[in-house]
Design a protein around this motif. Structure first.
Motif, mmCIF file in Angstrom:
data_model
loop_
_atom_site.group_PDB
_atom_site.id
_atom_site.type_symbol
_atom_site.label_atom_id
_atom_site.label_comp_id
_atom_site.label_asym_id
_atom_site.label_seq_id
_atom_site.Cartn_x
_atom_site.Cartn_y
_atom_site.Cartn_z
ATOM 1 N N TYR A 3 47.176 38.692 18.406
ATOM 2 C CA TYR A 3 46.600 39.919 18.940
ATOM 3 C C TYR A 3 46.754 39.942 20.453
ATOM 4 O O TYR A 3 46.554 38.933 21.121
ATOM 5 N N PHE A 4 47.067 41.119 20.986
ATOM 6 C CA PHE A 4 47.021 41.312 22.423
ATOM 7 C C PHE A 4 45.558 41.411 22.827
ATOM 8 O O PHE A 4 44.702 41.757 22.011
ATOM 9 N N PRO A 5 45.236 41.123 24.078
ATOM 10 C CA PRO A 5 43.851 41.311 24.529
ATOM 11 C C PRO A 5 43.475 42.793 24.442
ATOM 12 O O PRO A 5 44.321 43.668 24.611
ATOM 13 N N VAL A 24 49.983 41.845 16.397
ATOM 14 C CA VAL A 24 51.396 41.510 16.547
ATOM 15 C C VAL A 24 51.783 40.629 15.367
ATOM 16 O O VAL A 24 51.278 39.521 15.218
ATOM 17 N N HIS A 25 52.669 41.133 14.526
ATOM 18 C CA HIS A 25 53.201 40.322 13.429
ATOM 19 C C HIS A 25 54.290 39.435 14.038
ATOM 20 O O HIS A 25 55.261 39.935 14.600
ATOM 21 N N THR A 56 51.800 35.105 25.160
ATOM 22 C CA THR A 56 50.460 34.538 25.091
ATOM 23 C C THR A 56 49.600 35.546 24.344
ATOM 24 O O THR A 56 49.377 36.659 24.821
ATOM 25 N N LEU A 57 49.161 35.150 23.155
ATOM 26 C CA LEU A 57 48.393 36.039 22.287
ATOM 27 C C LEU A 57 47.100 35.379 21.861
ATOM 28 O O LEU A 57 46.985 34.155 21.851
ATOM 29 N N LEU A 58 46.150 36.201 21.479
ATOM 30 C CA LEU A 58 44.919 35.689 20.883
ATOM 31 C C LEU A 58 45.216 35.323 19.444
ATOM 32 O O LEU A 58 45.857 36.092 18.712
ATOM 33 N N PHE A 68 52.875 31.398 22.202
ATOM 34 C CA PHE A 68 53.861 31.388 21.125
ATOM 35 C C PHE A 68 55.245 31.438 21.761
ATOM 36 O O PHE A 68 55.497 32.259 22.642
ATOM 37 N N VAL A 69 56.141 30.563 21.320
ATOM 38 C CA VAL A 69 57.522 30.533 21.809
ATOM 39 C C VAL A 69 58.428 30.847 20.626
ATOM 40 O O VAL A 69 58.380 30.176 19.593
#
Length: 79
Positions: A3-5, A24-25, A56-58, A68-69
């Motif tokens: 998830y985005f902030p 975000v899948h 960088t996601l929640l 996440f890379v």
């Protein structure tokens, strides 16, 4: 799924600030090749050109940010 902030809460709106924003899948991140950058790295003694992107996601299981890379290599897609 990450998830985005959440965007900031509008002023004067009652209630608590949202923590999670847009979903975000992770697998769908590979559908945007223009966001990846090409780098070269050495894998098992052989130089290979790969495409990478980081976000960088929640992450809900730990309720915190995770880097996440995503990588596109000759062996396939990695994240």
């Amino acid at each position: 799924m990450g998830y985005f902030p959440a965007p900031p809460k509008p002023a004067g709106r009652p209630g608590r600030q949202a923590f999670y924003g847009e979903k975000v899948h992770l697998q769908e991140c590979f559908d945007y090749p223009d966001l990846f950058e090409t780098v070269s790295c050495q894998v098992y003694g052989k130089t290979e050109s790969i495409q990478v992107m980081s976000l960088t996601l929640l992450w809900r299981p730990i309720a915190d940010y995770v880097l996440f890379v995503f990588a596109v290599t000759s062996k396939g897609l990695l994240f």
